[in-house]
Design an enzyme around this catalytic site. Structure first.
Site, PDB file in Angstrom:
ATOM      1  N   SER A 145       0.776  -1.179  -0.077  1.00 54.96           N
ATOM      2  CA  SER A 145      -0.104  -0.033   0.115  1.00 54.96           C
ATOM      3  C   SER A 145       0.933   1.204   0.057  1.00 54.96           C
ATOM      4  O   SER A 145       2.027   1.255   0.712  1.00 54.96           O
ATOM      5  CB  SER A 145      -0.881   0.182   1.381  1.00 54.96           C
ATOM      6  OG  SER A 145      -1.371   1.234   1.233  1.00 54.96           O
ATOM      7  N   TYR A 159      -1.414  -0.296  10.428  1.00 56.99           N
ATOM      8  CA  TYR A 159      -1.459  -0.883   8.906  1.00 56.99           C
ATOM      9  C   TYR A 159      -0.333  -0.358   8.248  1.00 56.99           C
ATOM     10  O   TYR A 159       0.522  -1.378   7.527  1.00 56.99           O
ATOM     11  CB  TYR A 159      -2.635  -0.426   8.573  1.00 56.99           C
ATOM     12  CG  TYR A 159      -3.152  -0.850   7.071  1.00 56.99           C
ATOM     13  CD1 TYR A 159      -3.289  -2.085   6.657  1.00 56.99           C
ATOM     14  CD2 TYR A 159      -2.966   0.203   6.065  1.00 56.99           C
ATOM     15  CE1 TYR A 159      -3.473  -2.392   5.213  1.00 56.99           C
ATOM     16  CE2 TYR A 159      -3.287  -0.146   4.727  1.00 56.99           C
ATOM     17  CZ  TYR A 159      -3.759  -1.390   4.287  1.00 56.99           C
ATOM     18  OH  TYR A 159      -3.919  -1.756   3.047  1.00 56.99           O
TER      19      TYR A 159
END
Ligand code: NDP
Length: 268
Positions: A145, A159
Site C-alpha cells: 500500500s 496497518y
C-alpha cells in the site's frame, strides 16, 4: 497464445476486491488459478467470475490466511492438482474489521492481528511456496500500500507499519531469491474501490470525495490487477527485482500536503 497460458497461480484474498479481479485477469489470460478467502458467498461469486473469464479447474481454499493449516492447504491442493506453482500473489490484507478503536487507541491485540495478516502470513506462505517457485523459476507479487511509504500515518499506524515491513520484506526477498531464479516484487496501490472501507465501517463515497487524487478518480481493482500481471510476467518486466510499483493516480505525491490539513489547503 494467452499471456499466462498454462501458468499455475495462487492469489490469496481473491474472494473480493483486488484479489478477485486479479484471479479473473489471470484466468482470462490462460492461467490455472487457486482462489482463497473467508467469506463463502464471496468465494462462490469469485469462482463463478473466474470460470466465466475462462478459468478451468479453479481450486478454492477457504480460511484465515494467518493459519498454518490454511497456508499448507493453499500449497498442497495446488500441487496435488497441477504439480507446480509458477506465481504467488500475496494479496490478502487489511485491518481489524469494524474495529471501534482508531489510530493509536487500537490495542496490542489489534497490532498483532494486523501484522499477522499483512506481514507474517506473507513471509510464511512465501517460504512454504519458495522451493516450488525455485523449481519453476517463478514469481512472487506482494500487494502492499502507499500507506507504508515514507510518511506518517497516524490514522492507520499499525496497518502502515505492517505494509512498510512488507516493503522491506519484498526488497530483501527480491535481492536474495533472484540468485535462485525467483523474482519478488510489490504493487503498492493508493485508494481503490473495493470492500475494504466497508469492512472498516467507513462510507467510501465520502472518503473518495476527500481523496485529492491528481488523476481525478479512485482506482479500480482492474488498475491493480494489470500492474500485478505486469510484475508476474518475466517477459514484460524482466529486470524488476525487489521493486515497489506504486499504482495510485499520483496520490502519494500529494500526501505531505494532505497530512498537514486537507481543510486548510482546500481553502487555498
Ligand atoms: P477487500 O477487503 O475487498 O479484499 C480483501 C481480501 O483479503 C478478501 O478476499 C478477504 O477475504 C481477504 N482477507 C482479509 N483478511 C483475511 C484473513 N484474515 N484471512 C483470509 N483472507 C483474508 O480489500 P482489497 O481488495 O482492497 O485489498 C486487497 C489488498 O490490497 C490488501 O492487501 C490491502 O491492504 C491492499 N490495499 C487496498 C487498498 C484499497 O484502497 N482498497 C489500498 C492499498 C492497499 P474475505 O472478504 O472473504 O473475508
Amino acid at each position: 497464445m494467452p499471456q499466462f497460458a498454462g501458468k499455475v497461480v495462487i492469489v490469496t484474498g481473491s474472494s473480493n476486491g483486488i484479489g478477485r479481479e486479479t484471479a479473473r485477469h489471470f484466468a482470462a489470460e490462460g492461467a490455472l488459478v487457486t482462489i482463497h478467502g473467508r467469506n463463502e458467498e464471496a468465494l462462490e461469486q469469485a469462482k463463478k467470475e473466474v470460470h466465466e473469464a475462462g478459468g478451468n479447474d479453479v481450486i478454492v481454499v477457504r480460511g484465515d490466511v494467518r493459519e498454518d493449516s490454511v497456508q499448507k492447504k493453499l500449497i498442497e491442493e495446488t500441487l496435488a492438482k497441477h504439480g507446480k506453482i509458477d506465481i504467488l500473489v500475496n494479496n490478502a490484507g487489511g485491518m481489524v474489521e469494524l474495529c471501534p478503536r482508531k489510530g493509536f487507541e487500537q490495542s496490542i491485540e489489534d497490532f498483532d492481528y494486523i501484522i499477522g495478516l499483512n506481514l507474517r502470513s506473507v513471509l510464511s506462505l512465501t517460504m512454504l511456496a519458495m522451493p516450488h517457485l525455485i523449481k519453476s523459476q517463478g514469481e512472487v507479487v506482494n500487494v502492499s500500500s502507499i500507506a507504508g511509504l515514507n510518511f506518517g500515518a497516524e490514522s492507520v499506524p499499525y496497518y502502515a507499519i505492517a505494509k512498510a515491513g512488507l516493503d522491506q520484506l519484498t526488497r530483501s526477498l527480491g535481492t536474495h531469491y533472484i540468485k535462485q531464479g525467483v523474482r519478488v516484487n510489490s504493487v503498492n496501490p493508493g485508494m481503490v474501490r473495493t470492500t475494504i472501507m466497508k469492512k472498516q465501517g467507513v462510507d467510501s463515497d465520502l472518503q473518495e470525495k476527500d481523496s485529492n487524487i491528481p488523476e481525478g478518480r479512485v482506482g479500480l481493482p482492474s488498475d491493480i490487477a494489470k500492474a500485478i500481471a505486469y510484475l508476474a510476467d518475466r517477459n514484460a518486466s524482466p529486470f524488476l527485482v525487489g521493486h515497489l510499483l506504486v499504482v495510485d493516480g499520483g496520490s502519494h505525491l500529494n500526501m505531505r500536503l494532505m497530512s498537514t490539513s486537507s481543510k486548510k489547503f482546500a481553502a487555498l
